[in-house]
Design an enzyme around this catalytic site. Structure first.
Site, short mmCIF file in Angstrom:
data_model
loop_
_atom_site.label_atom_id
_atom_site.label_comp_id
_atom_site.label_asym_id
_atom_site.label_seq_id
_atom_site.Cartn_x
_atom_site.Cartn_y
_atom_site.Cartn_z
N HIS A 1 -2.73 6.19 4.53
CA HIS A 1 -1.69 6.34 5.37
C HIS A 1 -0.83 7.43 4.18
O HIS A 1 -1.32 8.28 3.23
CB HIS A 1 -0.60 5.51 4.48
CG HIS A 1 -0.49 3.47 5.51
ND1 HIS A 1 -1.66 3.22 6.43
CD2 HIS A 1 -0.55 2.51 4.20
CE1 HIS A 1 -1.66 1.97 5.83
NE2 HIS A 1 -0.85 0.69 4.81
N CYS B 1 1.30 -1.46 0.22
CA CYS B 1 -0.41 0.59 -0.13
C CYS B 1 1.03 1.32 0.18
O CYS B 1 0.89 1.79 -1.05
CB CYS B 1 -0.78 -0.33 1.10
SG CYS B 1 -0.25 -0.57 2.49
N1 LIG Z 1 -5.05 -3.83 4.47
C1 LIG Z 1 -3.93 -3.45 4.27
O1 LIG Z 1 -4.30 -2.34 4.22
C2 LIG Z 1 -3.20 -4.02 2.47
C3 LIG Z 1 -2.84 -3.63 1.41
C4 LIG Z 1 -2.10 -3.75 0.70
C5 LIG Z 1 -2.07 -5.70 0.98
N2 LIG Z 1 -2.79 -5.95 1.56
C6 LIG Z 1 -2.57 -8.04 2.26
O2 LIG Z 1 -3.92 -8.59 1.23
C7 LIG Z 1 -4.15 -9.41 1.84
C8 LIG Z 1 -5.75 -9.57 2.73
O3 LIG Z 1 -5.38 -8.68 3.91
P1 LIG Z 1 -6.50 -8.26 5.07
O4 LIG Z 1 -5.71 -6.72 5.03
O5 LIG Z 1 -7.55 -8.34 4.07
O6 LIG Z 1 -6.38 -9.63 5.83
P2 LIG Z 1 -7.07 -10.16 7.12
O7 LIG Z 1 -7.83 -8.78 7.17
O8 LIG Z 1 -6.77 -10.44 8.16
O9 LIG Z 1 -7.65 -11.06 5.89
C9 LIG Z 1 -7.32 -12.08 5.89
C10 LIG Z 1 -8.74 -12.90 4.56
O10 LIG Z 1 -8.33 -13.81 4.43
C11 LIG Z 1 -8.38 -15.43 4.24
N3 LIG Z 1 -8.12 -16.53 5.21
C12 LIG Z 1 -6.82 -16.40 6.19
N4 LIG Z 1 -6.17 -17.64 6.44
C13 LIG Z 1 -6.36 -18.33 4.97
C14 LIG Z 1 -6.96 -19.60 5.30
N5 LIG Z 1 -5.83 -20.28 5.77
N6 LIG Z 1 -7.21 -20.08 4.22
C15 LIG Z 1 -8.65 -19.98 3.32
N7 LIG Z 1 -8.40 -18.24 4.06
C16 LIG Z 1 -7.53 -17.84 4.67
C17 LIG Z 1 -9.44 -14.17 6.17
O11 LIG Z 1 -10.65 -15.84 6.72
P3 LIG Z 1 -11.20 -15.48 7.56
O12 LIG Z 1 -12.20 -14.11 7.89
O13 LIG Z 1 -12.32 -16.36 7.86
O14 LIG Z 1 -10.43 -15.85 8.57
C18 LIG Z 1 -9.72 -13.38 5.33
O15 LIG Z 1 -10.93 -13.13 4.46
C19 LIG Z 1 -2.66 -9.83 2.46
O16 LIG Z 1 -1.24 -10.45 2.03
C20 LIG Z 1 -2.03 -8.56 3.26
O17 LIG Z 1 -0.90 -8.35 3.03
C21 LIG Z 1 -3.27 -5.54 2.84
#
Ligand SMILES: NC(=O)c1ccc[n+]([C@@H]2O[C@H](COP(=O)([O-])OP(=O)(O)OC[C@H]3O[C@@H](n4cnc5c(N)ncnc54)[C@H](OP(=O)(O)O)[C@@H]3O)[C@@H](O)[C@H]2O)c1
Length: 339
Positions: free
Chosen positions: A234, A151
């Site tokens: 951010h 991001c």
């Molecule tokens: N947040 C940001 O600003 C941002 C920015 C750029 C990139 N990212 C990247 O985007 C990705 C998602 O980020 P996030 O912030 O949305 O994370 P998050 O809130 O932790 O969400 C993770 C998602 O993946 C699912 N999940 C977790 N473990 C799993 C498994 N073993 N099998 C299948 N599904 C699973 C979760 O399902 P449950 O809810 O059922 O656990 C949830 O839907 C990450 O790789 C992160 O680094 C995030």
């Protein structure tokens, strides 16, 4: 009416997944056809099981969608062509190559595959030409993975792309990053309430590696990343040294001339918007713009000893994550004529 392209969201319940659901619920080209989360949620209704944390309303038409198992055959049966991934990196490392091998076109937020030579980190306004790397992965005879940047890097490269013509020699960037960047539930409230944390694991390395790959330049990059008690958005304080003599007006004009990619529904009219108010930008404007959250805002431009400084704001969960992926998919569909 033209038929929409069927898409899946995997990791649909997390911070980034929720933005996908919001943006795709009434997308003019894409139709939500399949969604997954962790296995414990299979069979549950999205609206009933999701702890909705983003500051826009959950669309009515996604509330009754069922969370399905992560199953390639079922996804194919549902007609899915494009998969949007919001999985944690360690899960994505296994799942995304399998999706590609099964012929899906994957647009991912995870860092897992960003540094593979044949996988583009796409920020279409900055490096649309790198989309052709999908051909090295086997497209059109098979699937592919396209990632979007971390991001912070997305905000940074959006503001740097129109300044490349001045010859960027080195970059100093210090960040003030919101808690949603850590996903949900993310940090403990004990750690972040009334506090700032001057360490985000792996973040500084990602910025250096990704900015160079996206912009195809090799400047020195000096960075510190700090987590601050803000929900979304951010801020980045940037200082640049150039090969050419550059004035404040040159920078502001370069952003004003940096135009959208025509025809893409998620591309704002002016992708980098400068504001002259000395208190601009602030995270509370993270959902400004149209589409909401897709504009990178800049302000406080100044010059000292031939260096140019400015502050930028990027919406980390929209432009810096899900919105970036949706835009990448729109760029792919347009360039390769999938529709
Ligand atoms: N947040 C940001 O600003 C941002 C920015 C750029 C990139 N990212 C990247 O985007 C990705 C998602 O980020 P996030 O912030 O949305 O994370 P998050 O809130 O932790 O969400 C993770 C998602 O993946 C699912 N999940 C977790 N473990 C799993 C498994 N073993 N099998 C299948 N599904 C699973 C979760 O399902 P449950 O809810 O059922 O656990 C949830 O839907 C990450 O790789 C992160 O680094 C995030």
């Amino acid at each position: 009416m033209e038929k929409k392209i069927k898409v899946a969201v995997i990791g649909a319940t997390g911070a980034v997944g929720q933005v996908f659901m919001w943006m795709l619920s009434d997308h003019p080209w894409f139709e939500l056809a399949y969604l997954t989360a962790s296995s414990a949620r299979v069979g549950l209704k999205y609206g009933a099981t999701t702890h909705w944390i983003i500051p826009v309303e959950m669309p009515l038409n996604v509330r009754n969608m069922e969370i399905k198992e992560f199953n390639f055959e079922a996804m194919k049966k549902a007609g899915v062509q494009i998969v949007f991934s919001a999985l944690p990196a360690e899960v994505a490392r296994e799942a995304e190559p399998q999706l590609r091998a099964n012929g899906f076109y994957v647009f991912s937020n995870a860092a897992a595959m960003r540094y593979d030579d044949d996988v583009p980190i796409l920020v279409p306004e900055a490096n649309l030409e790198q989309l052709s790397l999908i051909e090295k992965q086997g497209y059109p005879n098979g699937g592919f993975v396209v990632t979007n940047a971390n991001c912070v890097t997305t905000g940074l490269t959006m503001t740097l792309a129109p300044l490349r013509k001045f010859g960027i020699k080195d970059i100093t960037v210090n960040t003030y990053q919101s808690v949603s960047g850590a996903g949900y539930p993310g940090l403990s409230s004990f750690d972040i309430t009334d506090n700032c944390i001057p360490f985000i694991k792996g973040e500084e390395d990602k910025i250096e590696k990704e900015a160079k790959k996206i912009l195809s330049i090799n400047p020195e990059i000096y960075t510190y990343t700090v987590r601050v008690p803000v929900m979304v958005g951010h801020l980045e304080a940037v200082w640049l040294d150039f090969e050419k003599n550059v004035e404040v007006e040159d920078v502001i004009n370069a952003w004003a001339d940096f135009k959208r990619i025509p025809g893409l529904p998620s591309s704002p009219e002016l992708p980098v918007a400068y504001g002259a108010d000395p208190t601009f930008p602030q995270p509370k404007y993270a959902f400004w713009g149209s589409p909401k959250g897709m504009v990178v805002y800049t302000g406080r431009v100044r010059k000292k000893n031939n260096r140019i400084g400015y502050i930028l704001l990027v919406n980390n969960i929209v432009k810096g994550a899900a919105g970036g992926s949706v835009l990448n998919a729109e760029a792919f569909v347009t360039k390769y004529g999938l529709r």
